[in-house]
Write a protein that holds these residues in place. Structure first.
Motif, PDB file in Angstrom:
ATOM      1  N   ASP A   1       0.812  -1.214   0.000  1.00 14.25           N
ATOM      2  CA  ASP A   1       0.000   0.000   0.000  1.00 14.25           C
ATOM      3  C   ASP A   1       0.849   1.268   0.000  1.00 14.25           C
ATOM      4  O   ASP A   1       0.395   2.331   0.436  1.00 14.25           O
ATOM      5  CB  ASP A   1      -0.923   0.011   1.225  1.00 14.25           C
ATOM      6  CG  ASP A   1      -2.132  -0.885   1.065  1.00 14.25           C
ATOM      7  OD1 ASP A   1      -2.697  -0.934  -0.041  1.00 14.25           O
ATOM      8  OD2 ASP A   1      -2.522  -1.543   2.054  1.00 14.25           O
TER       9      ASP A   1
ATOM     10  N   LEU B   1      -0.184   5.021  -0.591  1.00 18.91           N
ATOM     11  CA  LEU B   1      -0.732   5.888   0.446  1.00 18.91           C
ATOM     12  C   LEU B   1       0.299   6.909   0.923  1.00 18.91           C
ATOM     13  O   LEU B   1      -0.053   8.018   1.331  1.00 18.91           O
ATOM     14  CB  LEU B   1      -1.210   5.055   1.642  1.00 18.91           C
ATOM     15  CG  LEU B   1      -2.470   4.216   1.459  1.00 18.91           C
ATOM     16  CD1 LEU B   1      -2.663   3.285   2.652  1.00 18.91           C
ATOM     17  CD2 LEU B   1      -3.693   5.111   1.267  1.00 18.91           C
TER      18      LEU B   1
ATOM     19  N   VAL C   1      -1.741   0.114  -6.334  1.00 20.74           N
ATOM     20  CA  VAL C   1      -1.837  -0.779  -5.179  1.00 20.74           C
ATOM     21  C   VAL C   1      -1.214  -2.120  -5.551  1.00 20.74           C
ATOM     22  O   VAL C   1      -1.474  -2.652  -6.626  1.00 20.74           O
ATOM     23  CB  VAL C   1      -3.300  -0.966  -4.754  1.00 20.74           C
ATOM     24  CG1 VAL C   1      -3.387  -1.898  -3.546  1.00 20.74           C
ATOM     25  CG2 VAL C   1      -3.945   0.371  -4.433  1.00 20.74           C
TER      26      VAL C   1
ATOM     27  N   THR D   1      -4.360   0.892   5.819  1.00 18.68           N
ATOM     28  CA  THR D   1      -4.344   0.243   4.507  1.00 18.68           C
ATOM     29  C   THR D   1      -5.203   1.037   3.537  1.00 18.68           C
ATOM     30  O   THR D   1      -5.941   1.955   3.930  1.00 18.68           O
ATOM     31  CB  THR D   1      -4.902  -1.187   4.595  1.00 18.68           C
ATOM     32  OG1 THR D   1      -6.299  -1.115   4.938  1.00 18.68           O
ATOM     33  CG2 THR D   1      -4.161  -2.011   5.639  1.00 18.68           C
ATOM     34  N   THR D   2      -5.141   0.666   2.276  1.00 13.37           N
ATOM     35  CA  THR D   2      -5.993   1.294   1.267  1.00 13.37           C
ATOM     36  C   THR D   2      -7.464   1.107   1.611  1.00 13.37           C
ATOM     37  O   THR D   2      -8.271   2.040   1.476  1.00 13.37           O
ATOM     38  CB  THR D   2      -5.688   0.708  -0.118  1.00 13.37           C
ATOM     39  OG1 THR D   2      -4.320   0.980  -0.454  1.00 13.37           O
ATOM     40  CG2 THR D   2      -6.596   1.312  -1.187  1.00 13.37           C
TER      41      THR D   2
ATOM     42  N   LEU E   1      -6.745   3.581  -9.286  1.00 16.11           N
ATOM     43  CA  LEU E   1      -5.577   2.946  -8.664  1.00 16.11           C
ATOM     44  C   LEU E   1      -5.183   1.638  -9.340  1.00 16.11           C
ATOM     45  O   LEU E   1      -3.992   1.354  -9.464  1.00 16.11           O
ATOM     46  CB  LEU E   1      -5.842   2.675  -7.176  1.00 16.11           C
ATOM     47  CG  LEU E   1      -5.925   3.886  -6.272  1.00 16.11           C
ATOM     48  CD1 LEU E   1      -6.401   3.472  -4.876  1.00 16.11           C
ATOM     49  CD2 LEU E   1      -4.590   4.611  -6.181  1.00 16.11           C
TER      50      LEU E   1
END
Length: 470
Positions: free
Chosen positions: A346, A349, A388, A437-438, A461
């Motif tokens: 991830d 982010l 991702v 997390t995503t 993404l």
């Protein structure tokens, strides 16, 4: 982290650790009643072998001494932790240094080395929920580690000192550690170096003392910090100390560089840029500000080391200040540092939001608008590569940085400015000092916006074709 165009990747990862073969010093076995060995690997495929299970570290107290003349480091690391399982033994990550003593709760403990793992067997098992301390005395000539896909990072001997730096991990090259961002902890760092040299690290500066030709520098980072965000920069530096917004501000530039050069001019804008970002992201999350410039050409990147980013030489070759890279690394103080990763897949982010902060700063500073940058980046994006879980070899690829920033702006266009910046400020407030997390971000964004947003995130993404412009 931001890379120069040379694309020197700062990261490193260890090889997969083999199954441990270790006889407990007290009973000749690995298991003692209900006690079992802690996991020697957190099974993160991006950094195989890094991190360990069975305990959670609350804080590190590091006291190290380094002599550039011999390139020898010695230290004592004291870890305060809580057992999350009933442990007969546990592992720490430590690369290439010799261990002379290990104690658990003040009592001698068994220890053995297995590659880059230090296996610790306390005299008695540790019950689940037990709080314990570990002391490790160690020494040797530290060195960087190299990985075929992720490059090199860790401890570097330099012409006048040393640099400890790298992503996704570097800490294990200079102290024993649970080396994964999922286990954040506080740090007290004490560094003794020959008098006349600076020893820069993370957090608030403490008392500096000198005796017998050596000087001890002290630093304290009270906010939880991922281990790869620790740094140690030793050498002949021009250190500027002051305050900003009531907090310490420490910046440093090598003494070999001009006091009015682009490096110093860029760091001088640190407080101003942090204040601007705070209007977008919420209050600055740490107790100190700063930055350090290094001139070693092996550092082909800038890294968001907590509260005090480190900038490699490649960002200032044009002879002009580089405020974009400062905005990028300062944005990481919110996105990546205060709100840290739970897993490396991830990483967008961190990098997507930091790259977007560059767009915001450029517009604020009178340059191209964020919308115009979005349009230009959209045209040049390879949509076959996801942000991702980008794959280990593309951990620092354009999909993570640029496509990640595109997703951030697409979210803004979808929900509108008021809701977008409320999402960002809510994220940094609710997740402060933690991990995420995503999926956590998607859930929060949907809650704040009051509408489904998963299709937007998925399209921007991970979708395989260019999404429609919002």
């Amino acid at each position: 982290m931001r890379r120069t165009r040379r694309r020197i990747r700062p990261a490193l990862a260890v090889a997969v650790v083999a199954a441990l073969v270790f006889a407990a010093c007290t009973d000749g076995g690995d298991e003692r009643g209900d006690f079992r060995p802690g996991a020697a690997d957190l099974a993160d495929p991006y950094v195989p072998g890094a991190g360990n299970g069975g305990y959670d570290v609350a804080g590190y107290r590091l006291a190290v001494r380094y002599d550039p003349a011999t390139d020898r480091l010695s230290g004592r690391a004291t870890l305060t932790a809580t057992a999350t399982a009933a442990l007969s033994r546990f592992n720490l990550d430590l690369a290439g240094l010799d261990v002379s003593r290990v104690a658990v709760d003040g009592r001698p403990a068994g220890s053995a080395r297995d590659g880059d793992e230090l296996v610790v067997t306390p005299r008695d098992g540790l019950s689940r929920g037990a709080r314990f301390t570990v002391e490790v005395d160690y020494s040797g000539v530290p060195a960087a580690k190299t990985d075929g896909q992720l490059g090199s990072g860790g401890f570097l001997h330099t012409a006048d000192g040393a640099i400890a730096l790298g992503q996704p991990w570097s800490a294990a090259t200079w102290f024993p550690v649970n080396d994964h961002p999922s286990d954040k902890a506080t740090y007290d760092i004490e560094v003794t170096v020959p008098e006349g040299l600076a020893a820069l690290s993370n957090g608030v500066p403490g008392q500096r003392t000198s005796a017998d030709g050596w000087t001890t520098w002290r630093w304290a980072e009270r906010a939880p910090m991922a281990s790869y965000l620790t740094t140690l920069v030793i050498g002949d530096y021009r250190v500027q100390s002051g305050t900003h917004a009531g907090r310490p501000m420490v910046t440093a530039v090598p003494a070999s560089l001009p006091a009015t050069g682009p490096e110093a001019a860029s760091l001088a804008r640190t407080g101003e840029i942090a204040d601007f970002l705070a209007t977008r992201f919420g209050p600055y999350p740490f107790d100190s500000y700063g930055g350090v410039v290094v001139t070693d050409g092996r550092v082909g990147y800038a890294l968001e080391t907590q509260s005090r980013p480190v900038y490699g030489p490649g960002f200032f070759r044009g002879g002009r200040p580089n405020l974009g890279v400062v905005a990028h690394e300062l944005a990481h103080q919110w996105f990546g540092n205060s709100v840290a990763l739970s897993r490396w897949s991830d990483i967008w982010l961190n990098e997507g939001f930091a790259s977007y902060a560059e767009w915001l700063w450029e517009e604020h500073d009178g340059g191209r608008t964020a919308q115009r940058t979005f349009e230009l980046e959209y045209v040049g994006t390879d949509w076959s590569r996801p942000s991702v879980d980008p794959g280990r070899s593309r951990l620092f690829g354009a999909a993570v940085y640029k496509r990640g920033a595109l997703a951030v702006h697409a979210l803004r266009r979808t929900v509108g400015d008021d809701t977008f910046f409320r999402i960002l400020r809510t994220w940094t407030a609710e997740r402060r000092d933690g991990n995420a997390t995503t999926d956590d971000l998607v859930a929060l964004a949907e809650r704040v916006a009051g509408r489904p947003l998963r299709p937007v995130f998925d399209a921007w993404l991970v979708g395989g074709t260019a999404p429609a412009l919002p």
